[in-house]
Write a protein that holds these residues in place. Structure first.
Motif, mmCIF file in Angstrom:
data_model
loop_
_atom_site.group_PDB
_atom_site.id
_atom_site.type_symbol
_atom_site.label_atom_id
_atom_site.label_comp_id
_atom_site.label_asym_id
_atom_site.label_seq_id
_atom_site.Cartn_x
_atom_site.Cartn_y
_atom_site.Cartn_z
ATOM 1 N N LEU A 71 0.844 -1.184 0.000
ATOM 2 C CA LEU A 71 0.000 0.000 0.000
ATOM 3 C C LEU A 71 0.883 1.238 0.000
ATOM 4 O O LEU A 71 1.945 1.259 0.641
ATOM 5 N N ARG A 72 0.417 2.249 -0.713
ATOM 6 C CA ARG A 72 1.117 3.529 -0.772
ATOM 7 C C ARG A 72 0.395 4.510 0.154
ATOM 8 O O ARG A 72 -0.789 4.782 -0.009
ATOM 9 N N VAL A 73 1.125 4.994 1.161
ATOM 10 C CA VAL A 73 0.577 5.965 2.114
ATOM 11 C C VAL A 73 0.932 7.358 1.612
ATOM 12 O O VAL A 73 2.114 7.698 1.456
ATOM 13 N N LEU A 74 -0.098 8.173 1.349
ATOM 14 C CA LEU A 74 0.105 9.510 0.799
ATOM 15 C C LEU A 74 0.300 10.510 1.934
ATOM 16 O O LEU A 74 -0.518 10.594 2.861
ATOM 17 N N ARG A 75 1.386 11.258 1.849
ATOM 18 C CA ARG A 75 1.634 12.323 2.830
ATOM 19 C C ARG A 75 0.793 13.540 2.449
ATOM 20 O O ARG A 75 1.110 14.250 1.506
ATOM 21 N N HIS A 76 -0.272 13.750 3.200
ATOM 22 C CA HIS A 76 -1.199 14.846 2.902
ATOM 23 C C HIS A 76 -1.471 15.600 4.198
ATOM 24 O O HIS A 76 -2.106 15.067 5.126
ATOM 25 N N TYR A 77 -0.977 16.813 4.268
ATOM 26 C CA TYR A 77 -1.104 17.604 5.484
ATOM 27 C C TYR A 77 -2.324 18.524 5.447
ATOM 28 O O TYR A 77 -2.419 19.457 6.246
ATOM 29 N N GLY A 78 -3.230 18.254 4.533
ATOM 30 C CA GLY A 78 -4.440 19.055 4.460
ATOM 31 C C GLY A 78 -4.257 20.279 3.577
ATOM 32 O O GLY A 78 -3.157 20.616 3.145
ATOM 33 N N THR A 79 -5.362 20.935 3.293
ATOM 34 C CA THR A 79 -5.352 22.128 2.455
ATOM 35 C C THR A 79 -5.146 23.359 3.332
ATOM 36 O O THR A 79 -5.835 23.544 4.348
ATOM 37 N N GLU A 80 -4.173 24.151 2.969
ATOM 38 C CA GLU A 80 -3.876 25.354 3.766
ATOM 39 C C GLU A 80 -4.992 26.372 3.566
ATOM 40 O O GLU A 80 -5.317 26.758 2.435
ATOM 41 N N PRO A 81 -5.617 26.816 4.657
ATOM 42 C CA PRO A 81 -6.724 27.781 4.518
ATOM 43 C C PRO A 81 -6.222 29.150 4.101
ATOM 44 O O PRO A 81 -5.084 29.526 4.395
ATOM 45 N N VAL A 82 -7.095 29.883 3.408
ATOM 46 C CA VAL A 82 -6.764 31.240 2.979
ATOM 47 C C VAL A 82 -7.142 32.195 4.107
ATOM 48 O O VAL A 82 -8.320 32.314 4.478
ATOM 49 N N SER A 83 -6.141 32.878 4.666
ATOM 50 C CA SER A 83 -6.394 33.789 5.792
ATOM 51 C C SER A 83 -6.430 35.249 5.368
ATOM 52 O O SER A 83 -7.186 36.052 5.909
ATOM 53 N N ASP A 84 -5.614 35.620 4.390
ATOM 54 C CA ASP A 84 -5.547 37.014 3.952
ATOM 55 C C ASP A 84 -6.245 37.128 2.608
ATOM 56 O O ASP A 84 -5.747 36.649 1.584
ATOM 57 N N THR A 85 -7.404 37.768 2.601
ATOM 58 C CA THR A 85 -8.178 37.887 1.369
ATOM 59 C C THR A 85 -7.962 39.224 0.676
ATOM 60 O O THR A 85 -8.557 39.468 -0.375
ATOM 61 N N THR A 86 -7.138 40.094 1.242
ATOM 62 C CA THR A 86 -6.952 41.405 0.634
ATOM 63 C C THR A 86 -6.246 41.313 -0.701
ATOM 64 O O THR A 86 -6.454 42.151 -1.578
#
Length: 296
Positions: free
Chosen positions: A264-279
């Motif tokens: 099995l291949r374990v995928l290193r996925h640290y999640g999607t980085e949220p957008v904090s600065d919308t300016t």
């Protein structure tokens, strides 16, 4: 008794006569073979030519015995060769089984290498150690763990499709909850309609599709991939194809080969980085633009 006394015994004189004739014959043969004379030599040659060819019948038992001994020795050699060939055949069968196992492992690894993933995703390959074997819990154990940097929640794949996620990490091992487990929920997208849904495990080989907005837009054979919603599974991982059970309920025919999970291949996925600065993303409002023009 009187008859027995008057009976004449011819056995003794007859034996003595036969013995005397035999001795005289042997002496004569000896003398005949010792006389050095051309005439006697010709006579001996004629006697030999007449007697020796006709003595084959006398040599037949000896010849048969010798041939029997030779055949017996040949049979022993053949039996030894047969035993040796059987040992070599057993060794070759063991080598054949080992070669087939290596070929299958090589095919699995090649399948893993052929999977196309997001270049940003890295992975680590683990070997399946054991299966839970429980009808109420679908999981396997991998030989990678915290020492390899495994994090709970990471997705796992075989050579074709999504298998499950990491649920429980030890120092040297990790538990993988399969997509067929009753506790598994995978956010998915059905192509080409783009319908979002949840692939919910129910301990069967084909988990059902839940929370589908427009079932009429979905057809059997449509591809089902992970949507990435929730941040657990990366987006774009192949799950399987849509299929309909006899009751008409839509299910997913999983692409992963659950019958032969070896690597099995374990995928290193640290999640999607949220957008904090919308300016930097949102442009200025029309009122702001108007105020700037008035200022100028």
């Amino acid at each position: 008794m009187a008859k027995d006394r008057n009976a004449v015994d011819y056995g003794g004189p007859l034996r003595r006569l036969v013995l005397a004739v035999l001795v005289l014959g042997l002496v004569g043969v000896f003398l005949l073979w010792r006389i050095d004379s051309p005439r006697v030599e010709r006579f001996r040659a004629q006697v030999t030519d007449q007697i020796v060819p006709n003595m084959d019948w006398a040599m037949a038992p000896v010849t048969g015995t010798v041939n029997l001994l030779r055949d017996f020795q040949s049979y022993i050699r053949i039996a030894e060769q047969n035993a040796e060939l059987r040992r070599e055949l057993r060794q070759m069968q063991a080598w054949k089984e080992a070669a087939l196992q290596l070929e299958q492992e090589n095919a699995r690894l090649l399948d893993l290498n052929n999977v196309r993933l997001d270049p940003r995703l890295t992975y680590i390959t683990g070997v399946v150690l054991a299966d839970s074997g429980s009808p109420f819990r679908q999981s396997v154990l991998l030989n990678v763990g915290a020492r390899d940097g495994i994090v709970e929640g990471w997705a796992t794949m075989d050579g074709i499709g999504l298998v499950g996620r990491i649920s429980g990490v030890a120092q040297n091992t990790a538990r993988v909850i399969l997509a067929t487990d009753a506790s598994s929920r995978i956010p998915a997208v059905i192509q080409p309609s783009g319908q979002t849904a949840i692939v919910a495990g129910d301990n069967s080989a084909a988990p059902p599709i839940d929370f589908l907005e427009s079932p009429d837009l979905v057809r059997p054979g449509d591809r089902v991939i992970s949507s990435g919603d929730g941040g657990v599974f990366p987006a774009g991982l192949l799950i399987g194809q849509v299929a309909a059970d006899p009751g008409g309920r839509l299910r997913v025919r999983l692409s992963a080969d659950y019958e032969r999970l070896e690597f099995l291949r374990v995928l290193r996925h640290y999640g999607t980085e949220p957008v904090s600065d919308t300016t930097q993303v949102l442009g200025p409002t029309p009122s702001a633009l108007l105020s700037e023009e008035v200022t100028e």
